[in-house]
Design an enzyme around this catalytic site. Structure first.
Site, PDB file in Angstrom:
ATOM      1  N   SER B  46       0.867  -1.191  -0.129  1.00  0.00           N
ATOM      2  CA  SER B  46       0.004  -0.176   0.123  1.00  0.00           C
ATOM      3  C   SER B  46       0.784   1.187   0.021  1.00  0.00           C
ATOM      4  CB  SER B  46      -1.030  -0.226   1.274  1.00  0.00           C
ATOM      5  OG  SER B  46      -1.943   0.943   1.316  1.00  0.00           O
ATOM      6  N   GLU B  47       0.738   2.121  -0.793  1.00  0.00           N
ATOM      7  CA  GLU B  47       1.707   3.222  -1.321  1.00  0.00           C
ATOM      8  C   GLU B  47       1.830   4.163  -0.011  1.00  0.00           C
ATOM      9  OE1 GLU B  47      -0.999   2.498  -3.104  1.00  0.00           O
ATOM     10  OE2 GLU B  47      -1.994   4.456  -3.810  1.00  0.00           O
ATOM     11  N   ASN B  48       0.978   4.256   0.767  1.00  0.00           N
ATOM     12  CA  ASN B  48       1.240   5.016   2.168  1.00  0.00           C
ATOM     13  C   ASN B  48       2.153   4.448   3.070  1.00  0.00           C
ATOM     14  OD1 ASN B  48      -0.741   2.917   2.819  1.00  0.00           O
ATOM     15  ND2 ASN B  48      -1.443   4.146   4.555  1.00  0.00           N
TER      16      ASN B  48
END
Lengths: 231, 218
Positions: B46-48
């Site tokens: 998840s890119e966060n």
């Protein structure tokens, strides 16, 4: 070197109208909520805010949008905020939308002394307009410049009096990068401990990037999308 | 019958290969995580700032400090790791992530994708989508074949502002699975009970149809 200040008022000393600020966080996760409340209370205006998102209508940066303290936002995603969308579409608010990875790297570069870098993100789109294009290994890239700020506001989980920081879970996000890129970096923490209590092997942000640190009075930590499964 | 969102997610899950790191976008792509085939081990990014993202937490165990890129509360699987946003996009830009699945408003036959802006109406921002599509080698788009008015979203050229150019490798819709190459959509499979004729009628871009088009096995 002791970086501790005793209150949010002291932490924000020197913040004035027309400044450029960075604010850590992803959505409402890991945002410097004590500093945002104080910015709202002080009524400082004409701000340029660099932040991945813009909060929601009544929390996070939404609080500063509501009072029209923000002149320009530099962000990657601004959904979930009706007032933001209204101000943007009506032209009251200047908005610079940039790809999330480019935003993160531009902050990192600003703190790392790298004035610009090439990235493939945004090539062939609106984002590339007016930017230099260069081909590496047969693939076009665009030149993105570093970002810096007069003040960076960061939220960490634990910090010590030297300004060393540890973040919790995905509340890390943009915080370590913005900590590097602020001329003055102000950190609010949930737990403030004496130097020597944090294991140096597990520090995420070294204290050299931090100018002021204080224990936040209260953290609401609002959840934007509560999703659960049943047992 | 045309697939629903879950059907699309199930079909995309069949594309997963052992050992892949996978980034799932918001919406239908997120559902793919629920249908990983037995015997296939993948890790979700998840890119966060998560590798090894787990399912939603049990009621009462949600943590405001642990969310996915859609801002939903999530959990971590054993062996997960957490990192900052610059490191996250280093994984993406550096092509360490093997598959990206994302939604779209429009896809064109040259592989262009538009999914972040409708001028004058909706501007939410691109988030991480531009970084993802510019760098990933394997990009599957999950979408409905047509919009609510019935107009095709599978086009010869995109009309909306682009998110990325020449990047989409495959499209899975409620009607069909298509690869994207040589400036055309290539029909690979059709949804159960959907005819080639229906797919042709719903596709505005150039569509190459082989002699035999098998039904999806969902």
């Amino acid at each position: 070197m002791n970086k501790v200040v005793n209150s949010v008022e002291e932490a924000l000393e020197g913040v004035t109208d027309n400044m450029t600020l960075m604010l850590g966080g992803f959505g409402l996760c890991g945002i410097p909520e004590n500093c945002i409340s104080e910015l709202a209370r002080l009524g400082i205006k004409n701000l340029t805010c660099i932040s991945n998102n813009a909060g929601v209508d009544d929390f996070g940066l939404g609080l500063l949008l509501r009072t029209k303290q923000i002149k320009k936002m530099i962000s990657s995603y601004v959904g979930e905020n009706d007032e933001f969308e209204r101000q943007m579409l009506s032209g009251e608010l200047e908005v610079d939308l940039i790809p999330q990875g480019s935003l993160a790297e531009r902050c990192r570069a600003g703190g790392a002394g790298i004035p610009a870098f090439y990235t493939p993100a945004g090539y062939g789109t609106e984002v590339a307009e007016g930017k230099e294009v260069k081909v590496f290994n047969g693939k076009p890239h665009i030149l993105e410049t570093a970002l810096s700020a007069d003040f960076a506001f960061v939220k960490a989980w634990k910090g010590d009096t030297e300004g060393n920081l540890i973040f919790k879970a995905t509340a890390r996000n943009f915080n370590p990068l913005m900590a590097m890129a602020g001329k003055i970096t102000v950190v609010e923490v949930e737990e403030l401990v004496p130097a020597g209590e944090l294991d140096p092997n597990f520090i995420h942000t070294p204290g050299i990037f931090v100018q002021r640190i204080f224990k936040g009075e209260k953290f609401e930590k609002r959840i934007e999308q509560r999703t659960v499964r049943q047992k | 019958m045309a697939l629903d969102k879950i059907g699309i997610a199930k079909r995309i899950a069949q594309e997963l290969e052992n050992g892949w790191y996978v980034n799932l976008g918001i919406g239908i792509p997120t559902l793919v995580a629920n249908y990983v085939p037995k015997g296939i081990e993948v890790e979700f990014q998840s890119e966060n700032g998560i590798l090894g993202m787990g399912p939603f937490p049990f009621d009462g165990e949600e943590d405001a400090d642990l969310i996915n890129a859609g801002k939903q509360t999530v959990t971590l699987n054993p062996g997960a790791s957490i990192f900052d946003s610059a490191t996250s996009f280093a994984m993406i830009r550096g092509q360490h992530v093997q598959l990206t699945v994302l939604g779209a408003m429009e896809v064109a036959q040259n592989g262009d994708i538009a999914n972040w802006k409708i001028p004058g109406k909706m501007v939410k921002g691109m988030g991480g989508a531009m970084d993802l599509v510019a760098s990933a080698q394997n990009i599957i788009v999950a979408m409905m074949h047509t919009n609510k008015k019935g107009d095709s979203k599978i086009l010869s050229t995109c009309s909306l502002p682009l998110t990325g150019v020449n990047c989409v490798t495959k499209v899975v819709t409620n009607l069909a699975v298509m690869s994207v190459k040589d400036n055309a959509f290539h029909l690979i499979e059709r949804a159960p009970g959907v005819t080639v004729e229906e797919i042709k009628n719903a596709t505005a871009g150039k569509l190459i149809v082989p002699d035999v088009v098998p039904e999806m096995n969902i």
